[in-house]
Design a protein around this motif. Sequence first.
Motif, mmCIF file in Angstrom:
data_model
loop_
_atom_site.group_PDB
_atom_site.id
_atom_site.type_symbol
_atom_site.label_atom_id
_atom_site.label_comp_id
_atom_site.label_asym_id
_atom_site.label_seq_id
_atom_site.Cartn_x
_atom_site.Cartn_y
_atom_site.Cartn_z
ATOM 1 N N VAL A 185 0.856 -1.192 0.000
ATOM 2 C CA VAL A 185 0.000 0.000 0.000
ATOM 3 C C VAL A 185 0.888 1.236 0.000
ATOM 4 O O VAL A 185 1.914 1.278 0.691
ATOM 5 N N GLY A 186 0.505 2.248 -0.770
ATOM 6 C CA GLY A 186 1.298 3.466 -0.772
ATOM 7 C C GLY A 186 0.900 4.391 -1.898
ATOM 8 O O GLY A 186 0.124 4.016 -2.785
ATOM 9 N N PRO A 187 1.427 5.610 -1.891
ATOM 10 C CA PRO A 187 1.046 6.601 -2.892
ATOM 11 C C PRO A 187 1.640 6.320 -4.266
ATOM 12 O O PRO A 187 2.483 5.422 -4.434
ATOM 13 N N LYS B 208 5.095 0.246 -6.443
ATOM 14 C CA LYS B 208 4.309 -0.907 -5.969
ATOM 15 C C LYS B 208 4.049 -1.907 -7.098
ATOM 16 O O LYS B 208 4.349 -3.090 -6.973
ATOM 17 N N THR B 209 3.458 -1.418 -8.171
ATOM 18 C CA THR B 209 3.078 -2.291 -9.278
ATOM 19 C C THR B 209 4.299 -2.764 -10.051
ATOM 20 O O THR B 209 4.439 -3.954 -10.358
ATOM 21 N N TYR B 210 5.200 -1.862 -10.353
ATOM 22 C CA TYR B 210 6.357 -2.183 -11.196
ATOM 23 C C TYR B 210 7.218 -3.261 -10.554
ATOM 24 O O TYR B 210 7.629 -4.229 -11.215
ATOM 25 N N LEU B 211 7.493 -3.133 -9.249
ATOM 26 C CA LEU B 211 8.307 -4.137 -8.569
ATOM 27 C C LEU B 211 7.575 -5.476 -8.457
ATOM 28 O O LEU B 211 8.194 -6.546 -8.568
ATOM 29 N N ALA B 212 6.267 -5.421 -8.247
ATOM 30 C CA ALA B 212 5.484 -6.662 -8.202
ATOM 31 C C ALA B 212 5.559 -7.380 -9.547
ATOM 32 O O ALA B 212 5.717 -8.614 -9.612
ATOM 33 N N ALA C 141 0.646 -14.209 -4.469
ATOM 34 C CA ALA C 141 -0.189 -13.071 -4.870
ATOM 35 C C ALA C 141 0.341 -11.790 -4.246
ATOM 36 O O ALA C 141 0.746 -11.776 -3.075
ATOM 37 N N VAL C 142 0.351 -10.736 -5.047
ATOM 38 C CA VAL C 142 0.709 -9.406 -4.562
ATOM 39 C C VAL C 142 -0.458 -8.477 -4.854
ATOM 40 O O VAL C 142 -0.933 -8.404 -5.997
ATOM 41 N N ILE C 143 -0.911 -7.793 -3.821
ATOM 42 C CA ILE C 143 -2.052 -6.867 -3.941
ATOM 43 C C ILE C 143 -1.528 -5.460 -3.705
ATOM 44 O O ILE C 143 -0.936 -5.177 -2.659
ATOM 45 N N THR C 144 -1.719 -4.581 -4.676
ATOM 46 C CA THR C 144 -1.201 -3.221 -4.557
ATOM 47 C C THR C 144 -2.334 -2.209 -4.642
ATOM 48 O O THR C 144 -3.349 -2.450 -5.301
ATOM 49 N N GLY C 145 -2.136 -1.072 -3.980
ATOM 50 C CA GLY C 145 -3.152 -0.022 -4.054
ATOM 51 C C GLY C 145 -2.767 1.217 -3.278
ATOM 52 O O GLY C 145 -1.827 1.205 -2.477
ATOM 53 N N ASP C 146 -3.495 2.277 -3.540
ATOM 54 C CA ASP C 146 -3.278 3.579 -2.898
ATOM 55 C C ASP C 146 -4.590 4.001 -2.242
ATOM 56 O O ASP C 146 -5.560 4.341 -2.934
ATOM 57 N N LEU C 147 -4.617 3.970 -0.918
ATOM 58 C CA LEU C 147 -5.860 4.247 -0.199
ATOM 59 C C LEU C 147 -6.282 5.710 -0.270
ATOM 60 O O LEU C 147 -7.366 6.063 0.175
ATOM 61 N N THR C 148 -5.442 6.571 -0.832
ATOM 62 C CA THR C 148 -5.826 7.980 -0.994
ATOM 63 C C THR C 148 -6.486 8.218 -2.357
ATOM 64 O O THR C 148 -6.875 9.345 -2.662
ATOM 65 N N GLN C 149 -6.570 7.175 -3.195
ATOM 66 C CA GLN C 149 -7.157 7.345 -4.528
ATOM 67 C C GLN C 149 -8.239 6.297 -4.776
ATOM 68 O O GLN C 149 -8.170 5.516 -5.717
ATOM 69 N N ILE C 150 -9.249 6.296 -3.911
ATOM 70 C CA ILE C 150 -10.358 5.352 -4.038
ATOM 71 C C ILE C 150 -11.423 5.955 -4.949
ATOM 72 O O ILE C 150 -11.916 7.059 -4.706
ATOM 73 N N ASP C 151 -11.776 5.219 -6.025
ATOM 74 C CA ASP C 151 -12.756 5.705 -7.003
ATOM 75 C C ASP C 151 -14.115 5.037 -6.856
ATOM 76 O O ASP C 151 -14.983 5.212 -7.716
ATOM 77 N N LEU C 152 -14.317 4.261 -5.795
ATOM 78 C CA LEU C 152 -15.611 3.622 -5.573
ATOM 79 C C LEU C 152 -16.680 4.682 -5.324
ATOM 80 O O LEU C 152 -16.388 5.772 -4.817
ATOM 81 N N THR D 283 3.461 -0.550 4.123
ATOM 82 C CA THR D 283 2.940 0.750 3.692
ATOM 83 C C THR D 283 4.125 1.605 3.262
ATOM 84 O O THR D 283 4.948 2.000 4.084
ATOM 85 N N LEU D 284 4.211 1.856 1.967
ATOM 86 C CA LEU D 284 5.248 2.734 1.431
ATOM 87 C C LEU D 284 4.797 4.180 1.630
ATOM 88 O O LEU D 284 3.601 4.463 1.732
ATOM 89 N N THR D 285 5.750 5.102 1.691
ATOM 90 C CA THR D 285 5.427 6.500 1.970
ATOM 91 C C THR D 285 5.988 7.408 0.880
ATOM 92 O O THR D 285 6.607 6.937 -0.082
#
Length: 333
Positions: free
Chosen positions: A133-135, A140-144, A257-268, A293-295
């Motif tokens: 998780v991180g901004p 996040k995605t590239y390394l995964a 499995a690797v799950i990546t995301g940014d909790l500050t950019q939720i489009d739901l 959590t990456l910063t």
Amino acid sequence: MAQTERTIQMDNRVMLPVFGQFDANIRKIEKEWDVKIVNRGDDIKISGEEGSVHKAWSVMNSIADLARRGEEITDQNLNYFITAAEEMNLEEVEKVYNDLVCITANGRPLKPKTLGQKKYVDLIKNNTVVFGVGPAGTGKTYLAMAMAITAFKNNEVNRIILTRPAIEAGEKLGFLPGDLQQKVDPYLRPLYDALYEIMGSENFLKNMERGLIEVAPLAYMRGRTLDNAFIVLDEAQNTTPEQMKMFLTRIGYGSKAVITGDLTQIDLTEGKRSGLMEATKILTGIDGIGMITLTNKDVVRHPLVQKIILAYEKLETKKRSDLDGKKDKRGRY
């Protein structure tokens, strides 16, 4: 504060990358700590206030060590060493560059660039499921993806599956031309781009045609059991709790499995909970599941991205503070 001077010995082969084009690296270090740096032959003299000189000397020693090992001195890693000199052990930061993830299609070595990224890579190596998780810009995605391709090339898994929820950020899928696959392709484009760069277009297309690499919307995962696969779920902040549970229960034997995301950019849509937010709360502490959590300190894009992320973090903090101030004694607004 007391003035002091320290000296570093450096041969010309190392001095050129350390100083940078038109001495840009040295100018940056001088400006950061208000020190004076001059070279006399193989001697580099740093003068100024004692604390500042020590930091500048430490950073120059560290980037000189990188240059001796053939590492490129970039704005990104110089900025990271400058930041690290204030808060971290620079010897630990140097170790980041010992960890090779893979070689890209054009022959470029791909390595973690921050301590956070190194910890992320280590978690992926040592766990079945990892939440990163991180901004934006923290890799996040590239390394995964790089870890997935490495596992595939090493025959640790038989296939790679990359997925993300097809959630609109302001636009509607129905207005895009084409069939369903053509509609969702733009949302999967960042995954294709990373695959092209790391694996090469020819290898990617060959393995895609053979069904060994699959890039698909999350909805296509329902009802499947994924054995001997490396699965990457990207943009997971836009999953619902039900979708996240569905995804996590697809994982079969020999899979990772690797799950990546940014909790500050939720489009739901408003009122829907994020499956990523819920999962990171309820799955903490389970053996075999790693979380990081990456910063903003792990951002490896343009330095402005760090400043933009910090500005938004300050805004969110202020909003939360303002809301807390409006609560009554029972915690109601």
